[in-house]
Structures are given as C-alpha cells and as structure tokens.
Scaffold this motif. Structure first.
Motif, PDB file in Angstrom:
ATOM      1  N   ASP A  60      36.070  33.948  42.320  1.00 28.33           N
ATOM      2  CA  ASP A  60      36.291  34.795  40.155  1.00 28.33           C
ATOM      3  C   ASP A  60      34.489  34.816  40.196  1.00 28.33           C
ATOM      4  OD1 ASP A  60      34.654  32.110  40.683  1.00 28.33           O
ATOM      5  OD2 ASP A  60      34.972  31.117  39.983  1.00 28.33           O
ATOM      6  N   ARG A  61      34.512  35.422  40.374  1.00 26.37           N
ATOM      7  CA  ARG A  61      32.647  35.475  40.239  1.00 26.37           C
ATOM      8  C   ARG A  61      32.920  36.611  39.436  1.00 26.37           C
ATOM      9  NH1 ARG A  61      29.461  39.547  44.654  1.00 26.37           N
ATOM     10  NH2 ARG A  61      28.192  39.426  42.677  1.00 26.37           N
ATOM     11  N   TRP A  62      33.831  37.688  39.184  1.00 26.21           N
ATOM     12  CA  TRP A  62      34.510  38.218  37.227  1.00 26.21           C
ATOM     13  C   TRP A  62      35.039  37.858  36.834  1.00 26.21           C
ATOM     14  CZ3 TRP A  62      30.206  41.282  37.938  1.00 26.21           C
ATOM     15  CH2 TRP A  62      29.329  41.893  39.081  1.00 26.21           C
ATOM     16  N   GLU A  63      34.900  38.550  35.498  1.00 30.37           N
ATOM     17  CA  GLU A  63      36.579  38.366  34.416  1.00 30.37           C
ATOM     18  C   GLU A  63      36.844  39.423  34.902  1.00 30.37           C
ATOM     19  OE1 GLU A  63      37.565  37.044  31.643  1.00 30.37           O
ATOM     20  OE2 GLU A  63      36.556  35.378  32.781  1.00 30.37           O
ATOM     21  N   PRO A  64      38.283  38.840  35.162  1.00 30.33           N
ATOM     22  CA  PRO A  64      39.404  40.390  34.777  1.00 30.33           C
ATOM     23  C   PRO A  64      39.054  42.188  34.777  1.00 30.33           C
ATOM     24  CG  PRO A  64      40.428  38.558  34.934  1.00 30.33           C
ATOM     25  CD  PRO A  64      39.187  38.352  34.320  1.00 30.33           C
ATOM     26  N   LEU A  65      38.658  41.991  33.578  1.00 31.19           N
ATOM     27  CA  LEU A  65      38.182  43.433  32.590  1.00 31.19           C
ATOM     28  C   LEU A  65      37.292  43.720  33.282  1.00 31.19           C
ATOM     29  CD1 LEU A  65      38.959  45.506  31.041  1.00 31.19           C
ATOM     30  CD2 LEU A  65      37.949  44.050  28.737  1.00 31.19           C
ATOM     31  N   SER A  66      36.438  42.909  33.740  1.00 27.57           N
ATOM     32  CA  SER A  66      35.025  43.420  33.889  1.00 27.57           C
ATOM     33  C   SER A  66      35.191  43.523  35.521  1.00 27.57           C
ATOM     34  CB  SER A  66      33.798  42.155  33.803  1.00 27.57           C
ATOM     35  OG  SER A  66      33.833  41.711  32.917  1.00 27.57           O
ATOM     36  N   GLU A  67      36.263  42.731  36.313  1.00 33.91           N
ATOM     37  CA  GLU A  67      36.096  43.613  37.692  1.00 33.91           C
ATOM     38  C   GLU A  67      36.942  45.048  37.268  1.00 33.91           C
ATOM     39  OE1 GLU A  67      37.500  40.825  39.617  1.00 33.91           O
ATOM     40  OE2 GLU A  67      38.292  41.428  41.516  1.00 33.91           O
ATOM     41  N   ALA A  68      37.643  45.141  36.368  1.00 36.18           N
ATOM     42  CA  ALA A  68      38.494  47.060  36.753  1.00 36.18           C
ATOM     43  C   ALA A  68      37.377  47.904  35.721  1.00 36.18           C
ATOM     44  CB  ALA A  68      39.299  46.275  35.064  1.00 36.18           C
ATOM     45  N   SER A 101      45.447  51.042  43.320  1.00 35.87           N
ATOM     46  CA  SER A 101      44.790  49.752  43.442  1.00 35.87           C
ATOM     47  C   SER A 101      44.814  49.150  41.803  1.00 35.87           C
ATOM     48  CB  SER A 101      43.310  49.596  44.438  1.00 35.87           C
ATOM     49  OG  SER A 101      44.170  49.767  45.871  1.00 35.87           O
ATOM     50  N   THR A 102      43.712  49.842  41.496  1.00 41.03           N
ATOM     51  CA  THR A 102      43.289  48.730  40.279  1.00 41.03           C
ATOM     52  C   THR A 102      44.585  48.252  39.205  1.00 41.03           C
ATOM     53  OG1 THR A 102      41.715  50.511  39.807  1.00 41.03           O
ATOM     54  CG2 THR A 102      42.224  49.418  38.407  1.00 41.03           C
ATOM     55  N   LEU A 103      45.584  49.507  39.006  1.00 38.64           N
ATOM     56  CA  LEU A 103      46.554  48.475  38.429  1.00 38.64           C
ATOM     57  C   LEU A 103      47.469  47.501  39.364  1.00 38.64           C
ATOM     58  CD1 LEU A 103      48.382  49.270  36.188  1.00 38.64           C
ATOM     59  CD2 LEU A 103      49.610  51.244  36.618  1.00 38.64           C
ATOM     60  N   ALA A 104      47.335  48.237  41.030  1.00 41.15           N
ATOM     61  CA  ALA A 104      47.866  46.664  41.047  1.00 41.15           C
ATOM     62  C   ALA A 104      47.706  45.099  41.184  1.00 41.15           C
ATOM     63  CB  ALA A 104      48.264  46.828  42.260  1.00 41.15           C
ATOM     64  N   VAL A 112      45.008  42.134  33.537  1.00 37.83           N
ATOM     65  CA  VAL A 112      44.474  42.612  32.554  1.00 37.83           C
ATOM     66  C   VAL A 112      45.895  43.647  32.023  1.00 37.83           C
ATOM     67  CG1 VAL A 112      42.467  44.636  32.434  1.00 37.83           C
ATOM     68  CG2 VAL A 112      41.928  43.091  34.381  1.00 37.83           C
ATOM     69  N   ASP A 113      45.235  43.611  30.554  1.00 37.07           N
ATOM     70  CA  ASP A 113      46.402  44.466  29.648  1.00 37.07           C
ATOM     71  C   ASP A 113      46.043  45.739  30.251  1.00 37.07           C
ATOM     72  OD1 ASP A 113      47.884  44.522  27.100  1.00 37.07           O
ATOM     73  OD2 ASP A 113      45.654  46.230  26.797  1.00 37.07           O
ATOM     74  N   ARG A 114      47.421  46.163  30.092  1.00 36.25           N
ATOM     75  CA  ARG A 114      48.254  47.986  30.477  1.00 36.25           C
ATOM     76  C   ARG A 114      47.631  49.159  29.527  1.00 36.25           C
ATOM     77  NH1 ARG A 114      51.711  47.026  34.159  1.00 36.25           N
ATOM     78  NH2 ARG A 114      51.562  44.118  34.244  1.00 36.25           N
ATOM     79  N   ALA A 115      47.073  48.101  28.897  1.00 39.23           N
ATOM     80  CA  ALA A 115      46.938  49.368  27.598  1.00 39.23           C
ATOM     81  C   ALA A 115      45.515  49.551  27.425  1.00 39.23           C
ATOM     82  CB  ALA A 115      46.743  49.572  26.112  1.00 39.23           C
ATOM     83  N   LYS A 116      44.117  48.511  28.382  1.00 39.86           N
ATOM     84  CA  LYS A 116      43.761  48.733  28.242  1.00 39.86           C
ATOM     85  C   LYS A 116      43.044  49.638  29.539  1.00 39.86           C
ATOM     86  CE  LYS A 116      41.374  44.852  25.967  1.00 39.86           C
ATOM     87  NZ  LYS A 116      41.540  43.326  25.799  1.00 39.86           N
ATOM     88  N   LEU A 117      43.473  48.938  31.311  1.00 41.79           N
ATOM     89  CA  LEU A 117      43.721  49.494  31.968  1.00 41.79           C
ATOM     90  C   LEU A 117      44.116  51.690  31.633  1.00 41.79           C
ATOM     91  CD1 LEU A 117      45.114  47.524  34.381  1.00 41.79           C
ATOM     92  CD2 LEU A 117      42.261  48.083  34.388  1.00 41.79           C
ATOM     93  N   ALA A 118      44.840  51.537  30.972  1.00 40.60           N
ATOM     94  CA  ALA A 118      45.220  52.818  30.427  1.00 40.60           C
ATOM     95  C   ALA A 118      44.146  53.848  30.321  1.00 40.60           C
ATOM     96  CB  ALA A 118      46.367  53.135  29.815  1.00 40.60           C
TER      97      ALA A 118
END
Ligand code: ADP
Ligand code: MG
Length: 215
Positions: A60-68, A101-104, A112-118
């Motif tokens: 859990d070292r990263w927030e998922p969005l930070s990781e993305a 891999s980032t989307l998966a 993580v919210d799909r729109a942010k990943l896009a």
C-alpha cells in the motif's frame, strides 16, 4: 507511420510473458528481423528508476492514482527514448507489458476511475499503440504457483492478494474483448513450446510473414 512493428505481451504474473517474449525475439531474429526486447515498467534509464519505486516496498505504499501517474511517467519516457526511435529505425519492438497493464492493474485491479486513466493515457501515450497485443491468460492459482517457483524476489504486485489478481485477469479479458483487432488471447497453460507455436502463428498472420520459410 512507423517502420518497425510493435508487439506487446500482457497478462498476470507467471503467465509466461518474459518466456514467450524471449522465444519470439529469437524466432524473429532467425528470419533476419532486428528486435528490441523491452519491458514495463521500465525500458529506458528513467523508467527503470521509476520501476524500482513501483515493484518494491509495501503493497500500500502508493495511492492508486499516484501509482497510475508513475506508470504513465515511466511509459512516456520509455516510448520517446526507446520504443519510437527503434520503430523509426525499422526495429521491431517487443514489450513485456505496455499500457493495457495500467488499465488492468490500476483500473480493474485497484479501482482508479476509468476517465482519469484515459486522460493520463492520452497525455503519456497519445495514439501510439502496439500493432498486436498478445494476452497470456492463466488461472490465478497456476500463475501464482509459477511465480513462487521462479528464482528471485517476488515483486510488490506478485504479493497482492488473489482477489486483486482475479480482477486483473478479468480486466485483461475485457480489454481483449473491447479491442479484438489489436488483441489476441492465448491459453497460457500449455508447454512454453506449444504456446510459442501459437504466438508465432498469430505473428505470422498479423504481419504476413512467410511461415514456410523457417519450418
Ligand atoms: P511472467 O513474465 O508472465 O511473469 P515468466 O515467463 O517469468 O512469466 O514465467 C513464470 C515462471 O514460469 C518462470 O519460472 C518460467 O520459467 C515458468 N514458465 C513459463 N512458461 C511456462 C509454461 N508454459 N509452463 C510451465 N512453466 C512456465
Ligand atoms: Mg516477467
């Protein structure tokens, strides 16, 4: 557009991506095609530094969005410093993981919210995409057994629980279903040699290579 072809391998840990990438590069070289074997996260000097931040340490070292964001920062560097220059020189690029891999992982796996990943994908990758993506599909338990018997330390992602790994397996299958032109799913349970033959057939079909020429 580009002169070389770009192929990515995707799938969960232990599916056999690194094994199949090596076999495919060797086979392409035997018919005179120059290849760049690369990987994500990583594949350029800066991206390999970012990789260390992603694959080690506590789950859990990263927030998922930070990781993305980190994955996309690494990918932008990898793309511009390694992938695109190779393709422009007529070299085929074979990458162990890419944007799917980032989307998966961060999308389907970590929510993580799909729109942010896009949005991040658009910034980091734009319209660059593999010509062919080979998704190695393996049941989570079998993939896990392979990673524990593999030499070396387990990565941060490998230590995530089976629920997460099941979500990302389903994520890869959903990505393949959404982009059937680019993606092919392969059953990753057979022997490395039999999977390699299936990979080779798909590559030959996709890029009109002479399969007869090398037996
Ligand atoms: P990935 O890169 O997808 O995590 P690897 O290629 O490292 O997977 O394979 C994981 C482990 O399983 C390695 O020890 C590898 O030698 C072994 N392996 C790879 N492909 C197969 C296969 N088809 N059958 C059995 N073991 C395999
Ligand atoms: Mg690997």
């Amino acid at each position: 557009m580009t002169r070389g072809n770009f192929i990515s391998f995707e799938g969960g840990d232990g599916a056999g991506k690194s094994t199949q990438l090596r076999l495919l590069c060797e086979r392409l070289e035997t018919i005179g095609i120059e290849t760049l074997a690369t990987r994500e996260p990583g594949g350029s000097l800066g991206a390999e530094d970012i990789r260390k931040l992603l694959v080690s340490g506590s789950i859990d070292r990263w927030e998922p969005l930070s990781e993305a964001l980190l994955h996309n920062a690494a990918r932008h560097d990898h793309l511009h410093r390694a992938i695109l220059p190779a393709l422009e020189n007529g070299i085929w690029v074979i990458s162990d993981r890419f944007a799917d891999s980032t989307l998966a992982y961060q999308g389907y796996g970590q929510g993580v919210d799909r729109a942010k990943l896009a949005l991040l994908h658009d910034l980091a990758v734009g319209d660059a995409a593999p010509h062919l993506t080979l998704i190695l599909d393996i049941p989570v338990a079998e993939g896990f057994d392979r990673t524990v018997s593999r030499p070396g330390k387990t990565s941060r992602y490998e230590r995530m629980n089976s629920t997460m790994h099941e979500r990302l397996r389903q994520g890869f299958l959903a990505i393949a279903a959404a982009e059937p032109e680019r993606c092919r799913v392969l059953d990753a349970l057979g022997s490395a040699e039999s999977i390699h033959e299936a990979v080779w057939q798909l590559v030959c079909e996709r890029f009109n290579l002479e399969t007869q020429a090398d037996g």
